[in-house]
Design an enzyme around this catalytic site. Structure first.
Site, mmCIF file in Angstrom:
data_model
loop_
_atom_site.group_PDB
_atom_site.id
_atom_site.type_symbol
_atom_site.label_atom_id
_atom_site.label_comp_id
_atom_site.label_asym_id
_atom_site.label_seq_id
_atom_site.Cartn_x
_atom_site.Cartn_y
_atom_site.Cartn_z
ATOM 1 N N GLU A 158 28.473 99.306 37.931
ATOM 2 C CA GLU A 158 28.826 100.687 38.281
ATOM 3 C C GLU A 158 27.742 101.680 37.859
ATOM 4 O OE1 GLU A 158 32.719 101.514 36.727
ATOM 5 O OE2 GLU A 158 33.715 100.206 38.172
ATOM 6 N N GLU A 316 36.274 94.518 41.770
ATOM 7 C CA GLU A 316 37.235 94.865 40.722
ATOM 8 C C GLU A 316 38.436 95.565 41.334
ATOM 9 O OE1 GLU A 316 35.897 97.132 37.368
ATOM 10 O OE2 GLU A 316 34.065 95.964 37.108
#
Length: 689
Positions: A158, A316
């Protein structure tokens, strides 16, 4: 003809199911590591992401590397038919590095250098950080790039944030010199820096935006965002380069998470496969509208699929609740399977979670996980995950299939940045993303697949292109859209489009700038409406779309003049009552619509796009009436089509199938003519293409 993309890895040509796994947290508990392996098999998991934040466990002090625990883990995975995405651990560096090399610490907008802590608290420009990252990455690649358990690289985690240190200031000025051909006069004009006497007379005077410095030169703000995005992508490329040569066949990805500061469309260009992290707050949105939220998440699935026009990875998601949303509410029965298969319906070849096992301490110890602190399989969450595992195991034929699309929505990052920086019209309710969603949801409710593209992309493959609030558009891309319409395409734009060019300078000669001829209108004024101000669109009798009714409108209203377009709907009240609010322009062989105000009722967008798509000859996933909150999405291999009918309405629903022959994808039985969908239910169907 069968047309399928290759699976992400030839080692695992199946739907991937797994989680983010942090075994280094449990090295003192070997019995837990052994139990994890048993539970992974029980849950039908076949892949784990490992090493994401493992730097200090791999290099406890500078130059001292320890790989024995990772050797053991990957060998055990290989022996048990479990695969791994091996991460580079740059998302969180060890404290010894911050102590010895303070230049790696990020400097915030206020020009204060951070202390060590959290994650992604580092400077992407720092040569020290780049060197240390490349060294560890290369050691990982040398050791594991050909390991039988490893099926891909998970680059960092991320990416996000920005640094304002002296290194980044110098890099920004160098970036500007390249962009503006080392011509400071050209930069000053592009930024309109004569405003407030902000003209720069040397490159050294230029600094990144700061709360105690420059914030009002919008061209500077926009270029800084572009620089930060490019510098982040450059760092990701640096990481990829450090591992690629050890096994060029090993695919690379990095998990994205709709962080505002990175142009993910550009990041995707350096990746082999796109992956993203989805965390919808099912059941506790402010408006308690799971259908709206489902459309929002579906739009993002389509966005990430559209980057490469091929299957992506859901890297995710949470198997239960999160720990960072304002209210941590449990998933209701059925929602885990529904939301997981929603990703597959929109093109994902995986369902993966954060996290496998709940941490025992620190900030994510109460974040959802497949395995709770209780440590066993006798939980509702584990049973839900195992059910998804069984379902995915039966969807191998869907792996690699494509999504046939005839409709696209334009969503540009620099447009998004520029809109958020704009001052005027309605500073409290510009709502760019919400506007995009309104239009997307209309198509989603109809079961019409959508690509999310850039204004600079090739438009020729689409019968309909929609541009909600295309505030920033270049002359070149405006001409591209004009040519698309002239050659037979259908185009729709909204209020607040064609306002500025690529450096955030207003187009001269009248709005919507380079879209003016295409739309056949001139937008003279645009006003923001208070919450107490309500206007509306009254459809004109006999209009070209055969729409009827009176729809409430709010927040933004654009006063337009017809320049060749015809009026389909008029404003309901105020001093501009009776003036055009919805128009149609015929240009060459194509059609261009303009919506001049923001309509409140979601039904309007469903009815509008039902009419427009019918006129454009666009095919729906099923020729069936879909109740509000129920959608149908399609994947195909060219011979068979796989239909995912999903119920996000919050109530039990039924759908009457069209005249084609369907089988139930899970049971293999012939599907009934009417399918029943419980609350949070879905049915997966198969038919001949």
């Amino acid at each position: 003809m069968i047309t399928k993309f290759p699976s992400i890895s030839s080692k695992a040509p199946v739907m991937l199911h797994g989680a983010d796994y942090n075994p280094e947290q449990w090295l003192k508990y070997p019995e837990i590591l052994r139990e994890d392996l048993r539970l992974m098999k029980l849950a039908g998991c076949n892949v784990m992401s490992v090493g994401i934040f493992s730097w200090v466990s791999l290099e406890k002090e500078e130059g001292v590397f320890t790989f024995d625990w990772l050797d053991s883990l990957l060998d055990t995975f290989s022996e048990n038919g479990i695969y791994a995405f091996l991460a580079t651990p740059s998302g969180a560096r060890p404290a010894w590095m911050s102590e010895k090399y303070p230049e790696v610490l990020r400097v915030e907008r206020n020009r204060v250098r951070n202390l060590h802590g959290v994650r992604h608290n580092h400077c992407f420009t720092s040569p020290v950080y780049r060197d240390k990252t490349a060294l560890l990455n290369s050691k990982l690649a040398e050791r594991y790039a050909h390991h039988p358990a490893v099926i891909g690289w998970h680059i960092s985690n991320e990416f996000g944030g920005e640094c304002h240190c002296d290194l980044c200031q110098t890099a920004f000025r160098d970036w500007l010199k390249v962009k503006y051909d080392n011509n400071l006069e050209e930069l000053n004009h592009a930024w309109w820096a004569t405003f407030w006497s902000h003209t720069y007379t040397s490159w050294e005077q230029i600094e990144s935006p700061a709360p105690h410095g420059e914030t009002q030169v919008h061209g500077l703000n926009l270029d800084w965002r572009r620089f930060v995005s490019e510098q982040t992508i450059n760092f990701c490329q640096h990481e990829i380069t450090s591992v690629r040569s050890y096994n060029p066949e090993l695919p690379v990805t990095t998990n994205m998470h709709m962080i505002d500061g990175i142009d993910y469309r550009e990041l995707a260009k350096i990746l082999d496969v796109v992956s993203w992290d989805a965390y919808p707050d099912w059941g506790y949105t402010a408006d308690d509208d799971d259908a709206r939220l489902a459309a929002w998440i579906a739009m993002h699935h389509d966005l990430f699929r559209s980057f490469k026009k091929k299957p992506f990875l859901l890297m995710e998601s949470t198997p239960s609740l999160t720990n960072w949303q304002s209210v941590s509410k449990l998933k209701r029965p059925g929602m885990h399977k529904l939301s997981s298969l929603q990703a597959v319906a929109h093109g994902s070849d995986s369902v993966q979670y954060f996290q496998w096992r709940k941490s025992r301490g620190s900030s994510e110890k109460f974040h959802g996980a497949v395995v709770d602190h209780s440590g066993h399989a006798e939980t509702r969450v584990f049973r839900d995950v195992a059910e998804v595992g069984r379902t995915l195991a039966g969807l191998t034929d869907v792996v690699g299939t494509s999504t046939p699309v005839q409709t696209a929505i334009i969503f540009d990052w620099d447009n998004r940045w520029a809109i958020k920086d704009a001052q005027g019209i309605n500073n409290s309710a510009l709502r760019y993303e919400e506007t995009v969603l309104q239009h997307y949801r209309g198509l989603w409710e109809l079961g019409i697949p959508v690509d999310i593209i850039s204004s600079g992309d090739d438009l020729s493959a689409y019968k309909l292109v929609i541009a909600p609030m295309l505030y920033l558009i270049s002359e070149v891309n405006g001409k591209k859209i004009e040519k698309y319409v002239e050659q037979g395409g259908t185009f729709l734009a909204t209020y607040w489009s064609g306002v500025v060019g690529e450096t955030d300078l207003c187009h001269l000669g009248g709005f919507p700038g380079p879209l003016r001829r295409t739309l056949g209108i001139w937008a003279e004024e645009t006003e923001g409406l208070h919450s107490r101000d309500l206007n509306g669109i009254v459809m004109q009798t006999g209009n070209a779309l055969s729409l009827s009714g009176d729809y409430d409108a709010h927040e933004i209203a654009e006063l337009i003049h017809l320049e060749g377009a015809e009026m389909l709907g008029a404003y309901r009240n105020d001093f501009y009552a009776g003036q055009p609010a919805l128009t149609l322009n015929k240009l060459g062989a194509g059609l261009a619509y303009h919506l001049a105000t923001r309509v409140k009722d979601p039904t309007f967008y469903v009815e509008l796009y039902a009419a427009i798509t019918s006129k454009a000859g666009i095919t729906r996933t099923m020729n069936s009436e879909l109740p509000t909150g129920v959608t149908a999405q399609l994947r195909t291999d060219g011979e068979n089509e796989y239909i995912f009918v999903q119920n996000f309405s919050g109530i039990q629903q039924s759908v009457e199938l069209d005249e084609r022959a369907y089988t139930d994808l899970e049971s293999g039985a012939v599907a009934a003519s009417v399918i029943d969908l419980p609350v949070n239910g879905l049915v997966m169907l198969k038919r001949k293409a």
